[in-house]
Structure formats: C-alpha cells, structure tokens
Design an enzyme around this catalytic site. Sequence first.
Site, short mmCIF file in Angstrom:
data_model
loop_
_atom_site.label_atom_id
_atom_site.label_comp_id
_atom_site.label_asym_id
_atom_site.label_seq_id
_atom_site.Cartn_x
_atom_site.Cartn_y
_atom_site.Cartn_z
N THR A 184 -5.24 -5.50 -0.83
CA THR A 184 -6.67 -5.75 -0.82
C THR A 184 -7.42 -4.45 -0.98
OG1 THR A 184 -7.11 -5.44 1.54
CG2 THR A 184 -6.24 -7.58 0.87
N SER A 205 -9.52 -3.16 0.89
CA SER A 205 -9.83 -2.46 2.13
C SER A 205 -8.61 -1.81 2.77
CB SER A 205 -10.45 -3.43 3.14
OG SER A 205 -9.56 -4.50 3.41
N CYS A 206 -7.47 -2.45 2.68
CA CYS A 206 -6.34 -1.94 3.47
C CYS A 206 -5.15 -1.54 2.64
CB CYS A 206 -5.90 -2.99 4.49
SG CYS A 206 -5.23 -4.49 3.74
N GLY A 207 -5.15 -1.76 1.34
CA GLY A 207 -4.01 -1.35 0.55
C GLY A 207 -2.85 -2.29 0.72
N CYS A 221 -0.72 -4.54 2.34
CA CYS A 221 -0.76 -5.25 3.61
C CYS A 221 0.46 -6.13 3.84
CB CYS A 221 -2.02 -6.12 3.67
SG CYS A 221 -3.54 -5.17 3.56
#
Length: 282
Positions: free
Chosen positions: A112, A114-116, A118
Amino acid sequence: MGRVTERRKVLRIRDEQVSSRPDTLVAEEPLEIRLNGKPLAITMRTPGDDFALAAGFLVSEGVLGATEELQSIVYCAGATKEGSNTYNVVDVRTAPGVVLPDITLERNVYTTSSCGLCGKASLDAVRTTTRFAIDDTPPVRIGPSLLASLPDRLREAQRVFDRTGGLHAAALFSEAGQLLDIREDVGRHNAVDKLVGRALQSGALPLSRAILLVSGRASFELAQKAVMAGIPVLAAVSAPSSLAVDLAVETGLTLVGFLRGPNMNVYAGEHRIALRAAAAQG
C-alpha cells in the site's frame, strides 16, 4: 499517460467564507506486477514510470541486480474481462538462466502507499540478502552543510507536489551534491523503487557513490531498498524506525534522520559525515 493528477470539485472554507472550486489531486491507482507471467504483487501507486517501479521492486526483492537479467517489461494486453488494457498490469520477463529466489515465487505481496510491504510473513522474510554489499572505497564523505542543502533542492524539483501537495519524493544525489534523479509517488517506497529501477535499466547499479534522500520518514523497508541498491547514505527529513537503524548498523549504511535545515541526527555510519570539530561526548 496523463493520469498523474485528477480534478475534483471541493467545498472551500477560508475565514468562514464558503466557495466551490475544482482542486487538483494526485492520482492513485493499483499496479499489478507479474513475474514471467505469474502474479506477484499489487501496489497502490501514482501512474508513471511503471516499468521502472516494477524493476526497482524486483531489485529490492533480490530478483534482479543487473540490466542483462531483465529481458522485457510490458503492459499486459487484455487486462480486463472485456479485453481492454488498463495500463495497471505489467509483466516483467527475466532473461533465460536467471535464478529466481523462492521467496518471490511462493507468496503474493500486497503493498500500500502508506506502509509498503505489508504481506511479509516475518521480519526474516524482509531481510533479503543483497548482492551489493555497501562498498564505497574510499568512503563517501559528506559535510553537514551539504546534507542540509538537499531537502530544499528536493522540494524545488517536486513538480507534481506543487500542484497537489500530496506526493512523496525520493532523490539521488552525488557525493558532491549534484541532483542525479528524482521521482514522485503517492507511496514513498514506490518513489524509491522508481529511482532504483531507472538505475537498473541504465546499468548504473550498484549506486555505490550516491546519497538517497526521502521526503518522509526512514522505515526499515526504505533502508532495505537502499542497501539492496548498494547506496551508502540514506537521509530522511523525518524520523527513522528502530529497525531501520538496526539494519543500517548491520550493513554499514549511513542513516540520517530529522534533516531539517542545519539540524540532523546521524543514527549510523558516522564515518561518512565530514565534521570540522569533534562530536560532543556524552
């Protein structure tokens, strides 16, 4: 492809004055990455430099490390049931004889903005062994004043950010401070992948004399991507994570955080920072 930004109608309130106007937003669309025809990963990204993004992602996964290992990258025709091309699916073909790590073949990864990454089963799965041990001999030496000048230069080069305010950026600088390349994306990890992928495509890996600057925080994943590309210095305008620091210490990466004006924290790899005076003790 003209899909980097989109226009949306917004209600604008300024000092209790209400108006309606169009606003420019950064585009975010899914990109499916296939490896030799097999679905591998999906990332939410800003369209553009998709081939470089896919190549850079595969460098960080340990699949690719040299230009000759990459046979082709193409958009998949008939990506929808109707047979139309969405330009949201790419297939990366490796050259004959390239050995693919099991880790990339036995899992699907959902990433994603936002978090790479996951979907990793464990921290050990992230610690991919790099084929480019950090080897800047003699070591890259950079002064604090040079580092302090880089965020402003990064910001000045962010073309899409000026219109949207909604993009992360990553840039490569030479040890003398020359801007080598800059990429923007809704995901900071995608911006780095685009840089690394472009370096792979041009035969520039490993990036053993480069400085990587990211516009946000320095996560473990970004530190890993730097190490996988052989980059000796990673600087971020915000905070690093504890795992990013651990990885930097383990691999010899110089990690700089909170790079804001003349102020910064050096968390690892202090030997590459050229200081005029001895650091204060204690």
